[in-house]
Design an enzyme around this catalytic site. Structure first.
Site, mmCIF file in Angstrom:
data_model
loop_
_atom_site.group_PDB
_atom_site.id
_atom_site.type_symbol
_atom_site.label_atom_id
_atom_site.label_comp_id
_atom_site.label_asym_id
_atom_site.label_seq_id
_atom_site.Cartn_x
_atom_site.Cartn_y
_atom_site.Cartn_z
ATOM 1 N N GLU A 1 -5.531 -8.300 -0.247
ATOM 2 C CA GLU A 1 -6.430 -8.249 0.962
ATOM 3 C C GLU A 1 -7.886 -7.835 0.551
ATOM 4 O OE1 GLU A 1 -4.808 -5.256 3.719
ATOM 5 O OE2 GLU A 1 -2.808 -5.540 3.274
ATOM 6 N N GLU B 1 0.848 -1.189 -0.204
ATOM 7 C CA GLU B 1 0.091 -0.183 0.010
ATOM 8 C C GLU B 1 0.789 1.306 -0.104
ATOM 9 O OE1 GLU B 1 -2.920 -0.500 2.898
ATOM 10 O OE2 GLU B 1 -4.112 -1.707 1.865
HETATM 11 O O1 AHR Z 1 -5.203 -6.109 6.919
HETATM 12 C C1 AHR Z 1 -5.075 -4.888 7.912
HETATM 13 C C2 AHR Z 1 -4.284 -3.691 7.258
HETATM 14 O O2 AHR Z 1 -5.088 -3.261 6.094
HETATM 15 C C3 AHR Z 1 -2.930 -4.045 6.359
HETATM 16 O O3 AHR Z 1 -1.867 -4.119 7.366
HETATM 17 C C4 AHR Z 1 -2.896 -3.067 5.409
HETATM 18 O O4 AHR Z 1 -2.064 -3.384 4.517
HETATM 19 C C5 AHR Z 1 -4.306 -2.555 5.291
HETATM 20 O O5 AHR Z 1 -4.212 -1.154 5.256
#
Ligand code: AHR
Length: 508
Positions: free
Chosen positions: A297, A178
C-alpha cells in the site's frame, strides 16, 4: 514579477553498475471492497460499457493501459471482517452484511470468483488477502482449498459446483492486513499475530506448496510498534514466509510543497529500515534465506479525509476516499516510484493503493465516464518503461532544506536499462518550484544511444487536477528538450516536472 532560479544537477550512468532486475510486480495495484472501488468502479452491471458479467469495459481498458501485473484483493481493512463464503454461489442468495471497517453495507455481489474473472479480463494476477482479524487458521485453510485445490474435496467441489471447474492457482497471498493497527478488526499484539500467521501459513502451504506468502509488517513507520513488531513477527514466521509488507501514505495538509515533495526520502528510510530488520533476523537465525519486501500500500492520501467524516453510515458503496489528485501529487507519486526502483534488489512487490475511485489513478462517475487522474501518468510510464535492470546512478544535485528534511536534492532520478530492447529510460522529477533544472547525464557504456522521446508532465498550477469535465487538463507531452551530445544527455527539466527521457540504440 516572478523571479526564476535555475538549479543544476549532474548524473553519471554506467551500463555495468546495476542495482537489480525489476520484478514486474513492483507495478501492482489494489482493489478493496471499499467505497466505489468495486461497485460503480470496476463493476456496474447497468453501465453502458458493462460486459455480460457486469464489468465496466471503459474502466478495464484504462486498467490495461497501466499494465498492472498484480492486484491485491479484497482488502485492506475490509478483509479483517470478511467471510469469503458470503461472496460465492448464487448471487441472489448472498447475504448483505454490515461492514465494520468502513461502516457500510456490503452486498457481496462481487466475490472471489467474479474478481478472478475480472483479473483475467485485465491481464493481471490476483494477490489474495486472508482474514486474520475476525477469523483464523480454519477459514484460511478452507479458502485456500476453494481457490487452489483441483477437486475431489468439499471446498474444491463447492467451487466446481459454482461453475468454476479449474482451480485458480492464485500464487501470492497476504496473511491478513495491518494487524498492528488499533482500527483493525481483530488487531493483535506482535506475538499473537506472529503465531497466527505462522500456523495459517502452515495449513495454506499444506494445500498448495507453490504459494508465496506476505506477512504483515507495521501499518506504518510512524506506529509505536514499528521495528519491534517486524522483528518479533519475523522471528516467528521467518521460515514460513517470503515477504514482509510495508504501507505508507503521504499528504500535504499544511500546504508546504517543498516539504511534501521531499517525503519520498521518508519512504527511502522506511525501506532501508525494514531491510535492516529482515537481515537482523536472518543473522540471528543464521539463515541463508532473505526476506523480500512487499510495499503493498503506497500513495498520496489526504484530500478526502474531511469529506469521509460526513458519510452516512451503512450506505452501499458511498464515495469514500475519493482523493482528486493534483499536479504536485503526481510529482510525489513519481518520486515514490523511484524510491521503489532504487531498492528493487529487495522490494519485489508493490501495490499503488488503490486502482479505481478509492485513492486511485482511475476515476469514474457511476453511470458516467471514466478518466485518468494526474497520478495515472507517472505510474503508467514507470510500469511500461521501467522494466529491465535498475542502474545505480551517481547524482550530484543542488539541494534545499525543508521543514522535515535536510539536503533534499532538486533532482530525483533513476534509470532502467532494457538490454533486450537496447532501451534506456531515465526517470526524473525536478523538485525546483522556482525554475528549471539544468540536467547533465554522463552516459558511460551507452555508445550509439539516441533520444527516442522526452515526455514531460508539468502544469503552471501545481493544484491543477483532471475531472470528468476536464479529463485532459494535466497530461504528459512529448515536448522535453533532451538531446545527446558527446556522450551526455543535456536537458532543461521544466519547473516542478515529471520527466521520462527514453533512449534507444535503434533510434538512429
Ligand atoms: O487503502 C486504504 C486503507 O489504508 C486500507 O484499507 C488499509 O489497509 C490502510 O489503512
Amino acid at each position: 514579477m516572478n523571479v526564476t532560479h535555475t538549479r543544476k544537477a549532474k548524473m553519471i550512468l554506467e551500463k555495468d553498475y546495476q542495482i537489480s532486475e525489476v520484478d514486474p510486480r513492483l507495478y501492482g495495484s489494489f482493489v478493496e471492497h471499499l467505497g466505489r472501488a468495486v461497485y460503480g468502479g470496476i463493476y456496474e452491471p447497468g453501465h453502458e460499457t458493462a460486459d455480460k458479467d457486469g464489468f465496466r469495459e471503459d474502466v478495464a481498458s484504462l486498467v490495461r493501459e497501466l499494465q498492472v501485473p498484480v492486484v491485491r484483493y479484497p482488502g485492506g481493512n475490509f478483509v479483517s471482517g470478511y467471510n469469503w463464503e458470503d461472496g460465492v454461489g448464487p448471487k441472489d442468495q448472498r447475504p448483505r452484511r454490515t461492514e465494520l471497517a468502513w461502516r457500510t453495507v456490503e452486498t457481496n455481489e462481487v466475490g472471489v470468483n467474479e474478481f478472478s474473472q475480472w483479473a483475467k479480463k485485465v491481464n493481471t494476477e490476483v494477490m489474495m488477502a486472508i482474514n486474520l482479524g475476525s477469523r483464523g487458521v480454519d477459514a484460511a485453510r478452507n479458502f485456500m482449498e476453494y481457490c487452489n485445490h483441483p477437486g475431489g474435496s468439499y471446498y474444491s467441489d463447492l467451487r466446481i459446483s459454482h461453475g468454476f471447474t479449474e482451480p485458480y492457482g492464485h500464487k501470492l497471498w497476504c496473511l491478513g492486513n495491518e494487524m498492528d493497527g488499533p482500527w483493525q478488526i481483530g488487531a493483535k499484539i506482535a506475538y499473537e499475530y506472529g503465531r497466527l500467521a505462522q500456523e495459517s501459513a502452515k495449513v495454506m502451504r499444506g494445500i498448495d506448496p507453490d504459494i508465496e506468502l506476505v506477512v504483515c509488517g507495521s501499518s506504518g513507520r510512524g506506529m509505536p510498534t514499528f521495528a519491534e513488531w517486524e522483528a518479533t513477527v519475523l522471528d516467528l514466521t521467518y521460515d514460513e514466509v517470503d515477504y514482509i509488507s510495508l504501507h505508507t501514505y503521504y499528504g500535504n495538509r499544511d500546504h508546504d510543497t517543498p516539504n511534501f515533495l521531499a517525503r519520498s526520502m521518508d519512504m527511502d528510510q522506511f525501506i532501508d529500515s525494514v531491510i535492516a530488520i529482515c537481515d537482523y533476523v536472518k543473522a540471528k537465525k543464521r539463515s541463508k534465506k532473505s526476506i523480500h519486501l512487499s510495499f503493498d500500500e503506497w500513495n498520496v492520501w489526504f484530500h478526502s479525509n474531511e469529506a469521509d467524516r460526513q458519510i452516512e453510515p451503512w450506505s452501499i458503496a458511498p464515495p469514500q476516499l475519493e482523493d482528486i489528485y493534483t499536479m504536485e501529487d503526481a510529482l510525489l507519486v513519481g518520486s515514490m516510484l523511484m524510491s521503489l526502483l532504487r531498492r528493487a534488489d529487495r522490494v519485489k512487490i508493490a501495490c499503488l493503493a488503490q486502482l479505481v475511485n478509492v485513492i486511485a489513478p482511475i476515476m469514474t462517475e457511476t453511470g458516467g465516464s471514466a478518466w485518468r487522474q494526474t497520478i495515472f501518468y507517472p505510474f503508467m510510464h514507470a510500469s511500461i518503461f521501467g522494466r529491465g535492470v535498475v542502474l545505480q546512478p551517481v547524482v550530484k544535485s543542488d539541494k534545499y532544506d525543508s521543514k522535515d528534511f535536510t539536503d533534499v536534492p532538486y533532482l530525483d532520478s533513476i534509470a532502467v536499462l532494457n538490454d533486450e530492447q537496447d532501451e534506456l529510460t531515465v526517470f526524473a522529477v525536478n523538485r525546483n518550484l522556482e525554475g528549471a533544472l539544468d540536467f547533465d547525464c554522463d552516459l558511460r557504456g551507452f555508445q550509439g544511444y539516441a533520444i527516442v522521446e522526452h515526455l514531460v508532465l508539468a502544469h503552471d498550477d501545481l493544484q491543477a487536477t483532471n475531472t470528468a469535465l476536464q479529463p485532459d487538463n494535466v497530461v504528459p507531452k512529448a515536448d522535453g528538450n533532451a538531446l545527446v551530445e558527446a556522450g551526455h544527455i543535456k536537458a532543461m527539466l521544466p519547473q516542478a516536472s515529471w520527466n521520462v527521457i527514453r533512449l534507444s540504440k535503434r533510434a538512429q
